[in-house]
Scaffold this motif. Structure first.
Motif, PDB file in Angstrom:
ATOM      1  N   ASN A 180      14.333  64.218  38.261  1.00 45.86           N
ATOM      2  CA  ASN A 180      15.387  65.058  38.864  1.00 45.86           C
ATOM      3  C   ASN A 180      14.780  66.393  39.280  1.00 45.86           C
ATOM      4  OD1 ASN A 180      17.587  63.793  36.378  1.00 45.86           O
ATOM      5  ND2 ASN A 180      17.688  63.314  38.535  1.00 45.86           N
ATOM      6  N   GLY A 181      15.112  66.806  40.500  1.00 41.88           N
ATOM      7  CA  GLY A 181      14.640  68.118  40.971  1.00 41.88           C
ATOM      8  C   GLY A 181      13.228  68.104  41.509  1.00 41.88           C
ATOM      9  N   GLY A 237      12.182  67.103  44.318  1.00 45.06           N
ATOM     10  CA  GLY A 237      12.104  67.454  45.742  1.00 45.06           C
ATOM     11  C   GLY A 237      12.300  66.270  46.680  1.00 45.06           C
ATOM     12  N   LYS A 238      12.718  65.128  46.145  1.00 50.00           N
ATOM     13  CA  LYS A 238      12.848  63.918  46.976  1.00 50.00           C
ATOM     14  C   LYS A 238      13.901  64.101  48.080  1.00 50.00           C
ATOM     15  CE  LYS A 238      13.987  61.475  43.354  1.00 50.00           C
ATOM     16  NZ  LYS A 238      13.985  62.560  42.340  1.00 50.00           N
ATOM     17  N   THR A 239      15.103  64.523  47.671  1.00 49.19           N
ATOM     18  CA  THR A 239      16.178  64.664  48.663  1.00 49.19           C
ATOM     19  C   THR A 239      15.841  65.748  49.672  1.00 49.19           C
ATOM     20  OG1 THR A 239      17.852  63.838  47.151  1.00 49.19           O
ATOM     21  CG2 THR A 239      18.637  65.252  48.932  1.00 49.19           C
ATOM     22  N   THR A 240      15.276  66.848  49.193  1.00 53.23           N
ATOM     23  CA  THR A 240      14.892  67.927  50.108  1.00 53.23           C
ATOM     24  C   THR A 240      13.874  67.412  51.121  1.00 53.23           C
ATOM     25  OG1 THR A 240      15.296  69.554  48.369  1.00 53.23           O
ATOM     26  CG2 THR A 240      13.956  70.271  50.226  1.00 53.23           C
ATOM     27  N   HIS A 248      15.375  56.097  41.386  1.00 49.75           N
ATOM     28  CA  HIS A 248      14.989  56.273  39.983  1.00 49.75           C
ATOM     29  C   HIS A 248      14.824  54.913  39.307  1.00 49.75           C
ATOM     30  CE1 HIS A 248      15.447  60.591  39.875  1.00 49.75           C
ATOM     31  NE2 HIS A 248      16.660  60.519  40.363  1.00 49.75           N
TER      32      HIS A 248
END
Ligand code: ATP
Length: 249
Positions: free
Chosen positions: A36-37, A39-42, A189
């Protein structure tokens, strides 16, 4: 083909994606993994032209996403984690609208019913999108991604919230896209799924790429022969966590 070169995205002084480079070739499914966090979505939103990168370059089929956006995007289908759909269109109108946007009405008629059947949306075709369940909306977003002639697909957590039969369909969809010569990037994930489905993986931690390769390559590179992708992932991301800079507060 998708090429990402030295991609950086900063939110004010926070660097969410840090010098990310990779290439996804036609006929490949690549998993984008990370805690989580990470940077995948970004990163995906930058690669889809939704967020403007701080620096770096994204090329889709050789077209620069910043300099030649229309041509770059014509080859791209992106399904976000939380699809934003037009709630006041019917399911069928929504698919037609996407086909119109991508100038693929010629293939739309032949694709519509097979896609509605595959994603169990036939009996919803004349209902407003607003009346669909969360999983049905996710399936519609995937179906919409398939009504244009994309050969680069990006999916952000595509199978969360989808029922088991839908998951089988979505995985088959990735394989069909791959067999048809598309480049497919999937963030997830679900490491078991990634191990079975993906030709190789890219692992991010704290915005940086910490590993890339097939499971066999990662096992050999990190001396973890015979270990699962989950084991390799946990080991590498744990190391990345422990080497995090320590800040006094
Ligand atoms: P997850 O697996 O939880 O979905 P992720 O790998 O997709 O995580 P991102 O959503 O890309 O991670 O977030 C990366 C980092 O950027 C996180 O630290 C997050 O808090 C931060 N971030 C994301 N969006 C913003 C924003 N709009 N402003 C400031 N920070 C942001």
């Amino acid at each position: 083909m998708l090429e990402v070169r030295h991609l950086v995205k900063e939110y004010k002084s926070f660097r969410a994606v840090d010098d990310l480079s990779f290439t996804i070739h036609p006929g490949e499914i690549v998993g984008l993994l990370g805690p989580n966090g990470a940077g995948k979505t970004t990163a995906l939103r930058c690669m889809a032209g939704i967020l403007r990168p701080t620096s770096g370059q994204v090329l889709i089929n050789g077209h620069d996403l910043l300099l030649d956006q229309a041509r770059a995007k014509s080859g791209l289908a992106f399904v976000p984690e939380l699809p934003s759909l037009y709630e006041l269109l019917t399911v069928e109108e929504h698919m037609k609208f996407v086909a119109m946007c991508f100038d693929t009405l010629d293939v739309y008629e032949s694709l519509l019913e097979p896609l509605l059947k595959r994603y169990n949306l036939m009996d919803k075709r004349n209902q407003l999108v607003a009346t669909l369940s969360k999983g049905m909306k996710q399936k519609l977003a995937i179906a919409c991604a398939l009504v244009h002639r994309a050969n680069v697909f990006m999916f952000d957590e595509p199978i969360i919230g989808i029922d088991p039969a839908g998951v089988v369909e979505v995985k088959d969809e990735f394989r069909r896209a791959k067999d048809g010569g598309a480049a497919v990037l999937v963030s997830t994930h679900l490491l078991d799924t990634a191990e079975k489905l993906c030709d190789r993986v890219i692992i991010l931690a704290k915005g940086r790429k910490i590993a890339e390769g097939t499971l066999a390559q990662l096992q050999s590179q990190f001396g973890m022969e015979g270990r699962s992708l989950e084991d390799v992932f946990l080991e590498l991301t744990d190391e990345a966590r422990q080497t995090a800079p320590v800040f006094d507060v």
